[in-house]
Structures are given as structure tokens and as C-alpha cells.
Motif scaffolding. Structure first.
Motif, mmCIF file in Angstrom:
data_model
loop_
_atom_site.group_PDB
_atom_site.id
_atom_site.type_symbol
_atom_site.label_atom_id
_atom_site.label_comp_id
_atom_site.label_asym_id
_atom_site.label_seq_id
_atom_site.Cartn_x
_atom_site.Cartn_y
_atom_site.Cartn_z
ATOM 1 N N ALA A 1 0.801 -1.210 0.036
ATOM 2 C CA ALA A 1 0.031 -0.091 0.145
ATOM 3 C C ALA A 1 0.812 1.254 0.023
ATOM 4 N N GLU A 2 1.948 1.099 0.610
ATOM 5 C CA GLU A 2 2.842 2.476 0.748
ATOM 6 C C GLU A 2 3.440 2.632 -0.655
ATOM 7 N N ALA A 3 3.738 1.646 -1.443
ATOM 8 C CA ALA A 3 4.355 1.844 -2.875
ATOM 9 C C ALA A 3 3.268 2.319 -3.563
ATOM 10 N N ILE A 4 2.063 1.808 -3.491
ATOM 11 C CA ILE A 4 1.048 2.621 -4.385
ATOM 12 C C ILE A 4 0.880 4.062 -4.039
ATOM 13 N N ASP A 5 0.673 4.475 -2.630
ATOM 14 C CA ASP A 5 0.403 5.764 -2.211
ATOM 15 C C ASP A 5 1.822 6.676 -2.622
ATOM 16 N N LEU A 6 3.051 6.068 -2.510
ATOM 17 C CA LEU A 6 3.914 6.934 -3.094
ATOM 18 C C LEU A 6 3.960 7.201 -4.595
ATOM 19 N N PHE A 7 3.520 6.332 -5.239
ATOM 20 C CA PHE A 7 3.423 6.702 -7.012
ATOM 21 C C PHE A 7 2.260 7.584 -7.203
ATOM 22 N N ARG A 8 1.150 7.175 -6.253
ATOM 23 C CA ARG A 8 0.020 8.219 -6.377
ATOM 24 C C ARG A 8 0.352 9.577 -6.392
ATOM 25 N N SER A 9 1.438 9.967 -5.279
ATOM 26 C CA SER A 9 1.692 11.401 -5.092
ATOM 27 C C SER A 9 2.433 11.837 -6.005
ATOM 28 N N PHE A 10 2.746 11.275 -7.115
ATOM 29 C CA PHE A 10 3.408 11.788 -8.311
ATOM 30 C C PHE A 10 2.644 12.410 -9.391
ATOM 31 N N TYR A 11 1.219 12.130 -9.288
ATOM 32 C CA TYR A 11 0.273 12.284 -10.448
ATOM 33 C C TYR A 11 -0.799 13.213 -9.717
ATOM 34 N N PRO A 12 -1.430 14.075 -10.957
ATOM 35 C CA PRO A 12 -2.430 14.813 -10.355
ATOM 36 C C PRO A 12 -3.969 14.106 -10.106
ATOM 37 N N ALA A 13 -4.152 12.976 -10.990
ATOM 38 C CA ALA A 13 -5.606 12.454 -10.643
ATOM 39 C C ALA A 13 -5.164 10.920 -10.845
ATOM 40 N N PRO A 14 -4.607 10.435 -9.742
ATOM 41 C CA PRO A 14 -4.262 8.916 -9.698
ATOM 42 C C PRO A 14 -5.319 8.073 -9.432
ATOM 43 N N LEU B 1 1.327 -0.313 -10.405
ATOM 44 C CA LEU B 1 2.312 1.114 -10.117
ATOM 45 C C LEU B 1 2.434 1.632 -11.312
ATOM 46 N N ALA B 2 2.399 0.768 -12.450
ATOM 47 C CA ALA B 2 2.461 1.366 -14.086
ATOM 48 C C ALA B 2 1.245 2.175 -14.345
ATOM 49 N N LEU B 3 -0.022 1.679 -13.822
ATOM 50 C CA LEU B 3 -1.201 2.189 -14.173
ATOM 51 C C LEU B 3 -1.642 3.277 -13.091
ATOM 52 N N VAL B 4 -0.891 3.453 -12.079
ATOM 53 C CA VAL B 4 -1.554 4.203 -10.856
ATOM 54 C C VAL B 4 -1.820 5.589 -11.301
ATOM 55 N N GLY B 5 -1.077 6.191 -12.164
ATOM 56 C CA GLY B 5 -1.360 7.625 -12.685
ATOM 57 C C GLY B 5 -2.590 7.765 -13.553
ATOM 58 N N ASN B 6 -3.416 6.750 -13.840
ATOM 59 C CA ASN B 6 -4.272 6.866 -14.646
ATOM 60 C C ASN B 6 -3.791 7.428 -16.194
ATOM 61 N N PRO B 7 -2.678 6.836 -16.794
ATOM 62 C CA PRO B 7 -2.000 7.339 -18.048
ATOM 63 C C PRO B 7 -3.046 7.229 -19.350
ATOM 64 N N ILE C 1 -5.627 -10.040 -14.742
ATOM 65 C CA ILE C 1 -5.004 -8.741 -15.098
ATOM 66 C C ILE C 1 -5.234 -8.492 -16.391
ATOM 67 N N TRP C 2 -5.516 -9.382 -17.407
ATOM 68 C CA TRP C 2 -5.972 -9.160 -18.720
ATOM 69 C C TRP C 2 -7.459 -8.661 -18.803
ATOM 70 N N THR C 3 -8.199 -8.974 -17.959
ATOM 71 C CA THR C 3 -9.645 -8.629 -17.720
ATOM 72 C C THR C 3 -9.542 -7.204 -17.365
ATOM 73 N N TYR C 4 -8.904 -6.890 -16.406
ATOM 74 C CA TYR C 4 -8.844 -5.452 -15.887
ATOM 75 C C TYR C 4 -8.356 -4.462 -16.966
ATOM 76 N N LEU C 5 -7.248 -4.987 -17.748
ATOM 77 C CA LEU C 5 -6.872 -4.053 -18.896
ATOM 78 C C LEU C 5 -7.645 -3.768 -19.858
ATOM 79 N N ARG C 6 -8.490 -4.925 -20.262
ATOM 80 C CA ARG C 6 -9.614 -4.822 -21.334
ATOM 81 C C ARG C 6 -10.542 -3.749 -20.877
ATOM 82 N N PRO D 1 -10.548 5.989 -21.923
ATOM 83 C CA PRO D 1 -9.664 4.775 -22.394
ATOM 84 C C PRO D 1 -8.493 5.079 -22.055
ATOM 85 N N THR D 2 -7.470 4.025 -21.737
ATOM 86 C CA THR D 2 -5.968 4.101 -21.917
ATOM 87 C C THR D 2 -5.737 3.276 -23.117
#
Length: 223
Positions: free
Chosen positions: A6-19, A54-60, A80-85, A94-95
Motif C-alpha cells: 500500500a505504501e508503494a502505491i501511495d508513493l506513486f500516487r503522490s506523483f500524479y494529479p489524478a491517480p 504502479l505502471a497504471l496508478v497515474g491513470n495514464p 489482469i487481462w480482464t482489468y486491462l481490457r 480509455p487508456t
């Protein structure tokens, strides 16, 4: 290695405006139970799932994913495939995902368009179903209770390759080959057992596009 999931995700979330939300990612990637577990104590598959999260946390708008399901069991891979679809759903926000993979099953499931590369060059491209069906190839495999002359099968309309081994006969050909084979067997009074009929797969398309034949040397007789 001491940071928790959870800390790793929270850290990466802090890098983006709308995570994306931490709880959403933990649940989507099957990491809720590992929320407070340190990264170094995660299994290889769990670490891989966290890396994708972590690659997708920033809602790219665009995500580049390289061999994203390496080391995952089939259930985790499908989740994971279902989530990415869902991320590529045109009705939402869409991403665009650029996926690098050696798994043709993964490309077939996730990709709208596939580029096959060999020696640094693009050798084939198009929707995965179009690439798989480009040759109109069909395969029929079966067993028979009595010996069968494989040369007779090779002479049937639409048949390109025949091989036999381990009690099973495999015939490759065009769209009409399966029916021609079954009609021939019926005329001989034989019933095909363990029958399987399928079309060319994306694996076959890859092998053909890169110059590798998917057909093994044919056995001359079925004893």
C-alpha cells in the motif's frame, strides 16, 4: 524492500494529479491481503502484479507494458487481462496500451492490432483474428482404430500436410480439408476418435511470418 504494498502505491500516487485509488488497485490486482506486507516478502508473482499496478496508478492516457504477466499463474494472468481490457473501453476514458509480449495468447486476448517483428523489422501486422485467419488454414486431428494410408489423405482436396505419430493423425489444409478427410474416413467405414478441428492460431501466424514452419516432418504411414 521494506516498503509495503500500500505504501508503494501511495508513493506513486503522490506523483500524479489524478491517480487511481489505492484500494481499487489492490483489489483489481489481487493484492488486498498483501496490503501491509513488505515488498521483499512478496512472491515473484505478487511483485509482478504490483509492478503493473504502479505502471497504471497515474491513470495514464498511454501505457507501455513489457511482458506484463511473466511469472503469473493462469488465474492471476486472466484477472489482469480482464482489468486491462476494461481500461481500453471506448465508452469510458480509455487508456491506450502498447504491449510487448512473446505470448500470442496474451496478444490475442488484449490487442486490437498486432505487429509481428523479426530481426528488427515488422513482418506482419493487423487485427489478431485477421492475422490468424490470413492463410485460411485448418487443422483436423483424430485417431482411427485401424491402420490408415496417409498418402491417400495427402491426395484429398485442400490437404497440404499430413503427419502421424503416437496413434494420432494430424492433417493441415484449407477450409475444406476437414470435411474432405471426414468424408474419406466415412467411405472407408472408419470413425474418427478424439476428433479436434481448429483454425490457424496466432502462434501459427507468428511462425509463418517469421519463417518458421509449424509443421513437423510427416510420417509416411500410420501403423
Amino acid at each position: 524492500a521494506k516498503i509495503t504494498t500500500a505504501e508503494a502505491i501511495d508513493l506513486f500516487r503522490s506523483f500524479y494529479p489524478a491517480p487511481r485509488a489505492t484500494d481499487e488497485l489492490l483489489e483489481s490486482f489481487g493484492l488486498t491481503a498483501q496490503r501491509d506486507q513488505r515488498f521483499g516478502h512478496l512472491s515473484g508473482g505478487q511483485q509482478q502484479r504490483l509492478s503493473v499496478a504502479l505502471a497504471l496508478v497515474g491513470n495514464p492516457e498511454v501505457a507501455i507494458l513489457d511482458e506484463l504477466t511473466t511469472g503469473l499463474d493462469p488465474a492471476a494472468r486472466r484477472e489482469i487481462w480482464t482489468y486491462l481490457r476494461g481500461l481500453t473501453d471506448p465508452d469510458g476514458e480509455p487508456t491506450t496500451i502498447l504491449l510487448v509480449t512473446h505470448s500470442m495468447e496474451e496478444a490475442q486476448f488484449l490487442c486490437d492490432r498486432v505487429l509481428i517483428m523479426a530481426d528488427g523489422r515488422i513482418v506482419a501486422e493487423g487485427p489478431p483474428d485477421d492475422l490468424a485467419g490470413a492463410g485460411g488454414s485448418r487443422q483436423i486431428s483424430f485417431t482411427v482404430p485401424d491402420p490408415l494410408d496417409l498418402d491417400e489423405l495427402r491426395g484429398l482436396p485442400g490437404v497440404r500436410e499430413v503427419r502421424g505419430g503416437g496413434g494420432r493423425i494430424v492433417v493441415e489444409g484449407d477450409a475444406g480439408a476437414p470435411q474432405a478427410v471426414l468424408t474419406h474416413l466415412s467411405g472407408l467405414g472408419l470413425t474418427a476418435g478424439a476428433l479436434r478441428v481448429g483454425g490457424q492460431s496466432l502462434d501459427d501466424a507468428y511462425l509463418a511470418a517469421t519463417g518458421h514452419s509449424p509443421i513437423e516432418p510427416a510420417a509416411e504411414t500410420q501403423e
